[in-house]
Design an enzyme around this catalytic site. Structure first.
Site, PDB file in Angstrom:
ATOM      1  N   SER A 159       0.930  -1.177   0.059  1.00  0.00           N
ATOM      2  CA  SER A 159      -0.066   0.033   0.093  1.00  0.00           C
ATOM      3  C   SER A 159       0.854   1.262   0.064  1.00  0.00           C
ATOM      4  CB  SER A 159      -0.908  -0.123   1.135  1.00  0.00           C
ATOM      5  OG  SER A 159      -2.086   0.657   0.919  1.00  0.00           O
ATOM      6  N   ASP A 253      -9.530  -3.538  -5.578  1.00  0.00           N
ATOM      7  CA  ASP A 253      -8.768  -2.604  -5.080  1.00  0.00           C
ATOM      8  C   ASP A 253      -8.792  -1.107  -5.736  1.00  0.00           C
ATOM      9  OD1 ASP A 253      -6.890  -0.826  -3.700  1.00  0.00           O
ATOM     10  OD2 ASP A 253      -5.498  -2.689  -3.530  1.00  0.00           O
ATOM     11  N   HIS A 283      -8.445  -4.578  -0.993  1.00  0.00           N
ATOM     12  CA  HIS A 283      -7.353  -4.101  -0.550  1.00  0.00           C
ATOM     13  C   HIS A 283      -7.064  -4.476   0.887  1.00  0.00           C
ATOM     14  CE1 HIS A 283      -4.245  -0.999  -0.547  1.00  0.00           C
ATOM     15  NE2 HIS A 283      -4.381  -0.795   0.686  1.00  0.00           N
TER      16      HIS A 283
END
Length: 327
Positions: A159, A253, A283
């Protein structure tokens, strides 16, 4: 609630999830909650040692890093600079409790340098990315004392950490810094335009959406990512000469499309890319389904790519180094 095309293995997990709380509504509270949870469930450090160091910044302040390594391998070891996720605003682990770093030590058989970069909004860009680059320079400069092989360095993160890893790879190239053999970009948050258009899970309150991603960027780069050249790696116009990359994206995501676009641009620039697309996953799904086949296969893919890059064409690990110097 609009239907999302979730992987059948993950469907029961998603059904049990409550609506996603906004971690940015009370950032300090989110940080405290994460640390409290980590302390209640301490990491399994069996076979892994770690030591903390204080790296001086140019302004005289100190950057905390923790070096994790396998207890039974003297070195010199390859090293991974690990940058945690958390939307550039949270995600730091308590001392010695970085589970991802500990897992990487075991999976990759490498030293892992976990970097406690400064967090937004108190420290907006470029604080985080400059901290991460400083940690890379420090690791290379202290390689002999740390028992690290400076010719086998990689950067990685998930991320926001993936976004920072991509930016540090650019900085190392542009500044003539340490040579990297690999960049591990797992669901990377590397483009400040991510989430500004429709995203795969829009309308499902249980999943991160575009607005979720944009809240992080507003804290990290309040003046816009164009104000600093390494705020968002996707803004770089030239991707030639970068280290080989593993890019992981998930089908549900909001970072999927910008991750895919960056992988394509890397390939177009002649960079070797291993792309792993996980359709039907959202995600951070691994946190909710860590024992699922999909989570295990995804983790095995990117850690395998990292391990291969760090240990390719290498013989035995070599001589025993001197003890690390304390900062």
């Amino acid at each position: 609630m609009p239907a999302v095309h979730v992987d059948p293995e993950l469907a029961p997990v998603l059904e049990r999830l409550p609506p996603l709380l906004d971690p940015y509504a009370d950032i300090e509270g989110t940080r405290t909650g994460m640390h409290t949870l980590a302390r209640h469930f301490p990491a399994d450090r069996d076979g892994v040692t770690s030591e903390r160091f204080a790296v001086p910044r140019p302004d005289g302040s100190r950057l905390a890093v923790e070096v994790y390594r396998p207890a039974d391998v003297p070195g010199p070891l390859p090293a991974v600079l690990h940058f945690h996720g958390g939307g550039y605003t949270f995600g730091q682990a308590p001392p010695g409790e970085d589970r991802t770093a500990i897992g990487l030590v075991r999976e990759v058989r490498a030293a892992v340098v976990s970097v406690e970069y400064r967090l937004a909004p108190e420290h907006p860009c470029p604080a985080a990315v400059e901290d991460c680059y400083l940690a890379l320079e420090w690791t290379a400069g202290q390689a002999a004392a740390l028992g690290v092989d400076a010719t086998r360095l990689a950067v990685g993160g998930q991320s926001a950490g993936g976004g920072l890893a991509a930016a540090v790879a650019l900085m190392a190239r542009d500044r003539g810094g340490p040579v990297l053999v690999h960049q591990s970009l797992v669901v990377p948050d590397l483009d400040d335009t991510a989430g500004t258009g429709p995203t795969p899970a829009d309308g499902d309150p249980r999943l991160p959406d575009g607005a979720f991603i944009q809240r992080g960027w507003r804290h990290y780069a309040p003046e816009g990512a164009a104000a600093y050249p390494y705020a968002a790696a996707a803004r770089a116009t030239d991707l030639r000469g970068l280290p080989a990359a593993c890019v992981v994206v998930c089908g549900l995501d909001p970072l999927r499309d910008t991750g895919l676009a960056y992988a394509r641009r890397l390939r177009d620039a002649g960079v070797r890319v291993a792309l792993h697309h996980v359709p039907g996953a959202w995600h951070g799904f691994e946190m909710f389904a860590p024992d699922s086949r999909l989570a295990r296969e995804t983790t095995a893919h990117w850690t395998g790519q990292l391990r291969t890059a760090l240990h390719a064409d290498r013989g035995p690990l070599g001589r025993t180094p001197s003890p690390p110097a304390r900062a």
